[in-house]
Design an enzyme around this catalytic site. Structure first.
Site, PDB file in Angstrom:
ATOM      1  N   THR A 149       0.851  -1.195   0.000  1.00 16.04           N
ATOM      2  CA  THR A 149       0.000   0.000   0.000  1.00 16.04           C
ATOM      3  C   THR A 149       0.887   1.245   0.000  1.00 16.04           C
ATOM      4  OG1 THR A 149      -0.148   0.107   2.420  1.00 16.04           O
ATOM      5  CG2 THR A 149      -1.820  -1.211   1.294  1.00 16.04           C
ATOM      6  N   LYS A 155       7.333   2.511   2.971  1.00 16.66           N
ATOM      7  CA  LYS A 155       8.292   3.117   3.901  1.00 16.66           C
ATOM      8  C   LYS A 155       7.654   3.621   5.200  1.00 16.66           C
ATOM      9  CE  LYS A 155       9.619   5.975   0.606  1.00 16.66           C
ATOM     10  NZ  LYS A 155       9.222   5.402  -0.685  1.00 16.66           N
ATOM     11  N   GLY A 191      14.602   1.523  -4.937  1.00 16.67           N
ATOM     12  CA  GLY A 191      13.769   0.892  -5.971  1.00 16.67           C
ATOM     13  C   GLY A 191      14.289  -0.502  -6.256  1.00 16.67           C
ATOM     14  N   GLY A 212       6.110  14.096 -14.237  1.00 13.68           N
ATOM     15  CA  GLY A 212       5.648  12.994 -13.401  1.00 13.68           C
ATOM     16  C   GLY A 212       6.634  12.554 -12.336  1.00 13.68           C
ATOM     17  N   ASP A 262      11.131  11.833   2.433  1.00 10.14           N
ATOM     18  CA  ASP A 262      11.327  10.545   1.753  1.00 10.14           C
ATOM     19  C   ASP A 262      12.765  10.045   1.941  1.00 10.14           C
ATOM     20  OD1 ASP A 262      10.466   8.474  -0.360  1.00 10.14           O
ATOM     21  OD2 ASP A 262      12.261   9.350  -1.248  1.00 10.14           O
ATOM     22  N   LYS A 271      14.146   6.627   4.144  1.00 10.49           N
ATOM     23  CA  LYS A 271      15.074   5.607   3.630  1.00 10.49           C
ATOM     24  C   LYS A 271      16.331   5.532   4.495  1.00 10.49           C
ATOM     25  CE  LYS A 271      13.308   6.172  -1.055  1.00 10.49           C
ATOM     26  NZ  LYS A 271      13.406   7.021  -2.252  1.00 10.49           N
TER      27      LYS A 271
END
Lengths: 347, 347
Positions: free
Chosen positions: B104, B133, B162, B214, B228, B232
């Site tokens: 999700t 995350k 990724g 994008g 973000d 990580k």
């Protein structure tokens, strides 16, 4: 206690006691607590062979003494008053040990004495770790078959990338994906020379600078003509891509004809000339080519860099030091831990 | 035949059927022969849950049908005429499966619904793979303990880098050595924006360009303010360095105040400003700083790059795409193969 006997016993025959062999011995000394506590191993060197003789002890040689004797007397043969009568092949065959470490210097002409050492070790059922590119570049397909036939593990992380785990990365970190091709800088000496040429030195001046700084040999052909990069390329192609190839399958071009004019032309295109080893469409090539300065493999100095192109995850690059005694010794140690883990999983 | 039952059974509960979930499903379809022949697994999705409902089949859902239904009807709930009455937590607890895939979207505020999914899965003794995350950045130390307590495997390769195997590299490729510190670019969006600013756009123009292409959200705070990258960094610090930390332990600075003047000042020093996440001397920081353009981590565009400093093997850098549906799905698949290998080794 029985655990101790079954799991932790790791007897080593160390062949070749130059920079890498001595660095490894220092690592085993300095990291002995970590090796026991984290990885559960207690390695013992039961035989150590250099080009003048050998030292043997079934209960394990004293590593400090071994290093001191080598330093003061020039050979491990002086470790004991009693001269070891066996030659290296006899020691490999007749000494009880789990792993043979073949760390003699690379010989790309006939791969000896490394090749004979490897074959003896395989025949006597001992696992092998080597940092010697000679036997691998000339006969890796046969050696892998022989290892398989004899049921032994055969590892050689230190032959490519020094301490940078290029072979493991390709084999362990990319599961479920597929490597389509790879290319990169596999020789630090030529990269140093080409980087120096970027600053305005011509090939001869840059080579002489590399020699002064200990990055190039007096006879530099192995590096500048591409043999060293080709040997590593062959090892990668066999191990990673499953190709059955040797040195003769590589199209090889060196850097000795690169001029300052070539360097400047590349610079005007925002490129740099790099000696690139590549495996693309099953073709193996070592060749100086222009690389975009924004390409991650366009690294300077003695660095190595390899870019893998994957089916799903795209392009991935690893960069690190490609040589060095302690760095290469760390790769040998990594192989040792992997072999030991596999031995345990098989019990 | 019995082999088949014991070794190859790999039943999956897939939660979240957005870009990553659908990419994974496509991978399972396209690679099913490889997965069986090379890795010996035959994964079946026995339950698939999206934000509007669920599809369940104990013998395995038809993956093509699942993808088509999602595309045409907007939800997997329409897979069958009979509506599934259980909610997602009930499905996790009551469906027989080996692995729960929690895919999700990341929620860095309260980590839901992912956090509840993970806890349910752990309590019901199912292994977990996640690319989310949120729960990890807010509660990884507790989650690792809970996983350990329940004896389940918990993997999250896709949360960092990724498809680039940054977590595996640190854990598997550097055995016998020790990571002293690491630093790198962990967020592709901010790196794209900063790279665009190098070409003369100011922050707002570069952000707007990233949004058009994008790479940035309409509400870009998660990326540009550093959340973000910090998430990580927290995951890496826990997994790689054994630190017990969460988001609140990170000193975090974003890039929204970087001006063209800052960029040009750096350029004059042959540097570029990059949003660097670092773990040095146990201090965690996300901060825009000047990086030498010859530093291997100084990569452009949406690339990610991490440099590890090792005790013996020196500095090593990995570079790759840090995001993407199929790339992240390939990381999930890698985790699946690893979990399955471990299950077999434990039998």
């Amino acid at each position: 206690m029985e655990d101790d006997i079954i799991y932790r016993k790791l007897r080593l025959i160390l062949i070749g006691f130059g920079v890498i062999g001595q660095s490894l011995t220092k690592l085993l000394l300095s990291k002995s607590a970590d090796l026991y506590n984290i990885y559960g191993i207690k390695p013992r060197i039961v035989a150590c062979i250099d080009n003048k003789g050998a030292a043997i002890s079934s209960s394990g040689l004293d590593l400090e003494r071994l290093l001191n004797i080598k330093k003061s007397k020039g050979t491990v043969a002086r470790y004991s008053d009693k001269k070891v009568a066996m030659n290296s092949l006899e020691i490999i065959e007749n000494t009880e040990a789990e792993i043979v470490l073949e760390l003699t210097p690379t010989n790309l002409e006939n791969a000896e004495p490394g090749l004979s050492h490897l074959i003896s070790a395989m025949r006597s059922g001992k696992h092998i770790i080597t940092a010697n590119k000679g036997p691998l570049s000339l006969a890796l397909p046969s050696l892998l078959e022989l290892a398989d036939y004899n049921g032994i593990m055969f590892r050689f992380s230190g032959t490519v990338g020094g301490g940078t785990p290029i072979l493991e990365y390709a084999k362990h970190c990319l599961k479920g994906d597929r490597i389509i091709s790879f290319r990169g800088i596999l020789n630090g000496t030529t990269n140093y020379i080409l980087s120096k040429m970027e600053t305005g030195l011509d090939f001869k001046q840059a080579l002489s600078d590399a020699q002064k700084n200990g990055y190039a040999e007096a006879k530099p052909s192995l590096d500048v003509d591409g043999y060293d990069a080709a040997a590593k390329l062959v090892i990668m192609a066999n191990w990673i891509m499953g190709m059955k190839v040797t040195m003769k399958n590589v199209n090889m071009f060196g850097i000795s004809k690169i001029t300052l004019d070539d360097i400047n032309k590349a610079k005007n295109k925002k490129c740099a000339i790099k000696l690139i080893a590549s495996c693309e469409n099953k073709v193996l090539e070592v060749k100086p080519i222009e690389i975009d300065i924004n390409d991650p493999i366009c690294v300077d100095g003695t660095l190595n860099a390899v870019k893998f192109t994957l089916e799903h995850a795209g392009e991935q690059t690893i960069i690190g030091k490609g040589a060095g005694g302690i760095e290469t010794a760390s790769a040998v140690l990594r192989d040792m831990i992997e072999i030991r883990d596999n031995i345990i999983n098989k019990i």
